[in-house]
Design a protein around this motif. Structure first.
Motif, PDB file in Angstrom:
ATOM      1  N   ALA A   5      -9.491   5.181 -14.563  1.00 44.17           N
ATOM      2  CA  ALA A   5      -9.460   3.746 -14.477  1.00 44.17           C
ATOM      3  C   ALA A   5      -8.314   3.462 -15.487  1.00 44.17           C
ATOM      4  O   ALA A   5      -7.556   2.573 -15.403  1.00 44.17           O
ATOM      5  N   THR A   6      -8.563   4.077 -16.672  1.00 39.82           N
ATOM      6  CA  THR A   6      -7.339   3.772 -17.773  1.00 39.82           C
ATOM      7  C   THR A   6      -5.976   4.003 -17.494  1.00 39.82           C
ATOM      8  O   THR A   6      -5.067   3.352 -18.129  1.00 39.82           O
ATOM      9  N   CYS A   7      -5.684   4.781 -16.595  1.00 34.18           N
ATOM     10  CA  CYS A   7      -4.477   5.331 -15.850  1.00 34.18           C
ATOM     11  C   CYS A   7      -3.812   4.254 -14.555  1.00 34.18           C
ATOM     12  O   CYS A   7      -2.954   4.439 -14.102  1.00 34.18           O
ATOM     13  N   PHE A   8      -4.894   3.368 -14.312  1.00 37.81           N
ATOM     14  CA  PHE A   8      -4.327   2.480 -13.144  1.00 37.81           C
ATOM     15  C   PHE A   8      -3.444   1.515 -13.485  1.00 37.81           C
ATOM     16  O   PHE A   8      -3.266   0.919 -14.616  1.00 37.81           O
ATOM     17  N   ASP A   9      -2.220   1.789 -12.296  1.00 42.24           N
ATOM     18  CA  ASP A   9      -1.100   0.974 -12.936  1.00 42.24           C
ATOM     19  C   ASP A   9      -0.723   0.248 -11.339  1.00 42.24           C
ATOM     20  O   ASP A   9      -0.604   0.839 -10.449  1.00 42.24           O
ATOM     21  N   PRO A  10      -0.924  -1.083 -11.312  1.00 38.39           N
ATOM     22  CA  PRO A  10      -0.729  -1.884  -9.900  1.00 38.39           C
ATOM     23  C   PRO A  10       0.715  -2.189  -9.642  1.00 38.39           C
ATOM     24  O   PRO A  10       0.999  -2.540  -8.776  1.00 38.39           O
ATOM     25  N   GLN A  11       1.618  -1.830 -10.697  1.00 37.43           N
ATOM     26  CA  GLN A  11       2.988  -2.202 -10.592  1.00 37.43           C
ATOM     27  C   GLN A  11       3.542  -1.474  -9.171  1.00 37.43           C
ATOM     28  O   GLN A  11       3.349  -0.059  -8.936  1.00 37.43           O
ATOM     29  N   GLY A  12       4.071  -2.196  -8.218  1.00 35.84           N
ATOM     30  CA  GLY A  12       4.778  -1.488  -7.023  1.00 35.84           C
ATOM     31  C   GLY A  12       3.848  -1.136  -5.761  1.00 35.84           C
ATOM     32  O   GLY A  12       4.279  -0.795  -4.935  1.00 35.84           O
ATOM     33  N   ARG A  13       2.537  -1.490  -6.242  1.00 34.08           N
ATOM     34  CA  ARG A  13       1.745  -1.459  -5.123  1.00 34.08           C
ATOM     35  C   ARG A  13       1.519  -2.581  -4.097  1.00 34.08           C
ATOM     36  O   ARG A  13       1.082  -3.744  -4.485  1.00 34.08           O
ATOM     37  N   ARG A  14       2.043  -2.568  -3.046  1.00 26.40           N
ATOM     38  CA  ARG A  14       1.927  -3.447  -1.961  1.00 26.40           C
ATOM     39  C   ARG A  14       0.714  -3.514  -1.088  1.00 26.40           C
ATOM     40  O   ARG A  14       0.425  -2.544  -0.438  1.00 26.40           O
ATOM     41  N   VAL A  15       0.259  -4.747  -0.846  1.00 23.89           N
ATOM     42  CA  VAL A  15      -0.942  -5.043  -0.044  1.00 23.89           C
ATOM     43  C   VAL A  15      -0.478  -6.162   0.719  1.00 23.89           C
ATOM     44  O   VAL A  15      -0.271  -7.418   0.328  1.00 23.89           O
ATOM     45  N   VAL A  16      -0.742  -6.047   2.086  1.00 23.46           N
ATOM     46  CA  VAL A  16      -0.642  -7.116   3.058  1.00 23.46           C
ATOM     47  C   VAL A  16      -1.927  -7.725   3.161  1.00 23.46           C
ATOM     48  O   VAL A  16      -2.743  -6.937   3.564  1.00 23.46           O
ATOM     49  N   CYS A  17      -1.983  -8.953   3.157  1.00 24.03           N
ATOM     50  CA  CYS A  17      -3.210  -9.777   3.464  1.00 24.03           C
ATOM     51  C   CYS A  17      -2.959 -10.611   4.812  1.00 24.03           C
ATOM     52  O   CYS A  17      -1.935 -11.369   4.640  1.00 24.03           O
ATOM     53  N   LEU A  18      -3.865 -10.428   5.723  1.00 23.97           N
ATOM     54  CA  LEU A  18      -3.554 -11.172   7.001  1.00 23.97           C
ATOM     55  C   LEU A  18      -5.024 -11.899   7.298  1.00 23.97           C
ATOM     56  O   LEU A  18      -5.839 -11.399   7.268  1.00 23.97           O
ATOM     57  N   GLY A  19      -4.697 -13.310   7.738  1.00 24.77           N
ATOM     58  CA  GLY A  19      -5.753 -14.136   8.325  1.00 24.77           C
ATOM     59  C   GLY A  19      -5.853 -15.407   8.014  1.00 24.77           C
ATOM     60  O   GLY A  19      -4.745 -16.009   8.197  1.00 24.77           O
ATOM     61  N   LEU A  20      -6.914 -15.885   7.141  1.00 21.82           N
ATOM     62  CA  LEU A  20      -7.043 -17.406   7.113  1.00 21.82           C
ATOM     63  C   LEU A  20      -6.448 -17.975   5.978  1.00 21.82           C
ATOM     64  O   LEU A  20      -6.640 -17.493   4.769  1.00 21.82           O
ATOM     65  N   ALA A  21      -5.508 -19.159   5.925  1.00 23.95           N
ATOM     66  CA  ALA A  21      -5.217 -19.910   5.054  1.00 23.95           C
ATOM     67  C   ALA A  21      -5.904 -21.193   5.252  1.00 23.95           C
ATOM     68  O   ALA A  21      -5.795 -21.544   6.339  1.00 23.95           O
ATOM     69  N   ALA A  22      -6.395 -21.854   4.373  1.00 21.03           N
ATOM     70  CA  ALA A  22      -7.054 -23.079   4.499  1.00 21.03           C
ATOM     71  C   ALA A  22      -6.645 -23.872   3.218  1.00 21.03           C
ATOM     72  O   ALA A  22      -6.768 -23.300   2.117  1.00 21.03           O
ATOM     73  N   PHE A  23      -6.694 -25.164   3.404  1.00 20.43           N
ATOM     74  CA  PHE A  23      -6.577 -26.132   2.272  1.00 20.43           C
ATOM     75  C   PHE A  23      -7.702 -26.785   1.799  1.00 20.43           C
ATOM     76  O   PHE A  23      -8.723 -27.392   2.824  1.00 20.43           O
ATOM     77  N   ASP A  24      -7.955 -26.550   0.581  1.00 20.36           N
ATOM     78  CA  ASP A  24      -9.449 -26.972   0.115  1.00 20.36           C
ATOM     79  C   ASP A  24      -9.282 -28.410  -0.748  1.00 20.36           C
ATOM     80  O   ASP A  24      -8.526 -28.302  -1.448  1.00 20.36           O
TER      81      ASP A  24
END
Length: 310
Positions: A5-24
């Motif tokens: 966990a201490t070595c976790f580096d999120p930089q450069g990690r790409r995630v595609v999120c698909l689905g719902l966009a809603a206006f709240d």
């Protein structure tokens, strides 16, 4: 906290999120409406972009990853505002298409002082279901693909392409028709249900229900349970992580943040136990602020909170 966990580096990690966009449209109320023709007083009012996959994409970006949102909305005021807000959050919106013929999804949300909420959602209208315009070749750059069940045609097309490219697939399994889950679960590596969705799909016995989900070929079958934590099944082994103890202001969007953070951790190669812990910490911190996105923490905030509450 583990060395992993201490070595976790999120930089450069790409995630595609698909689905719902809603206006709240969110009302902070003294108490939730009850009974017939009930009236309650609101002490605050907010308008924000929301939706499961869209909020998960914001979480990925806030936590230091590279986020892309793929989805549909109407070319109306709400659609334009949602797209602009996502771009401001550094989310890639090149595949967030606004259709002139459609109407965007809109939610009305009442939140009480304990953070509990009532939601009424209009899922949109006249939005084309075809997914042939999605840039599926771009998935080869992704470390993970997250989809919710609100656009099953798009999720299925993207999940099939991700499988072909060896990209892990994560399903935000909120309440949906059984047919949708039967369609998507065989293409899902990590199926994370909400508690009501799991009960509706596979029954209220948690262990049996998770086993039923795993039989569709999912590597991970999990259920998020709010203040009761998260339970998951990996290779036939059952595990449970308790929720973090903190003051809850608003639970809106907590599940979406959990899924985005989890997908980012998977994209970075973390073990399942670490990915669950990181996601739970990010979701817990979100609950300390009103609105679905306002409280989404940074990576450093999440890591500090996680390490301080082991």
């Amino acid at each position: 906290m583990s060395e992993e966990a201490t070595c976790f580096d999120p930089q450069g990690r790409r995630v595609v999120c698909l689905g719902l966009a809603a206006f709240d449209y969110l009302w902070q109320v003294v108490e939730l409406p009850e009974g017939t023709s009930a009236k309650v007083r609101a002490h605050d009012f907010l308008t924000r972009g929301g939706g499961m996959a869209a909020t998960a994409a914001v979480a990925v970006a806030r936590l230091g990853g590279e986020a892309a949102f793929w989805g549909r909305a109407g070319q109306d005021r709400e659609g334009e505002e949602m797209k602009a807000e996502l771009a401001t959050e550094r989310v890639d919106v090149d595949a967030f298409r606004l259709f002139a013929c459609g109407r965007s999804s809109i939610s009305g949300v009442f939140v009480d002082p304990a953070g509990e909420r009532h939601i009424a959602n209009f899922r949109g209208e006249a939005l084309p279901v075809e997914a042939d315009w999605l840039p599926l070749a771009d998935l080869k750059r992704a470390g993970a693909l997250l989809a919710d069940p609100r656009w099953p045609e798009g999720a299925e097309a993207a999940f099939r392409s991700a499988r072909d490219k060896g990209v892990p697939t994560v399903l935000d399994a909120d309440v949906a028709d059984r047919e949708v889950f039967e369609r998507l679960l065989p293409l899902t590596d990590h199926a994370i249900f909400s508690e009501p969705a799991l009960a509706a799909f596979a029954g209220r016995n948690e262990a049996d229900a998770l086993a039923a989900v795993a039989r569709h070929g999912c590597r991970i079958a999990a259920v998020t349970k709010g203040s009761a934590g998260v339970s998951f099944l990996e290779a036939g082994n059952f595990s449970h992580l308790p929720a973090f103890d903190l003051e809850v202001v608003d639970t809106t969007g907590a599940g979406d943040v959990f899924h985005g953070a989890y997908a980012l951790a998977i994209a970075a190669g973390l073990s399942i136990h670490c990915a669950m812990g990181f996601a739970a910490a990010a979701a817990a911190l979100k609950c300390t602020q009103p609105g679905g996105r306002q409280g989404i923490p940074t990576f450093d905030e999440t890591m500090h909170f996680w390490s301080s509450n082991q």
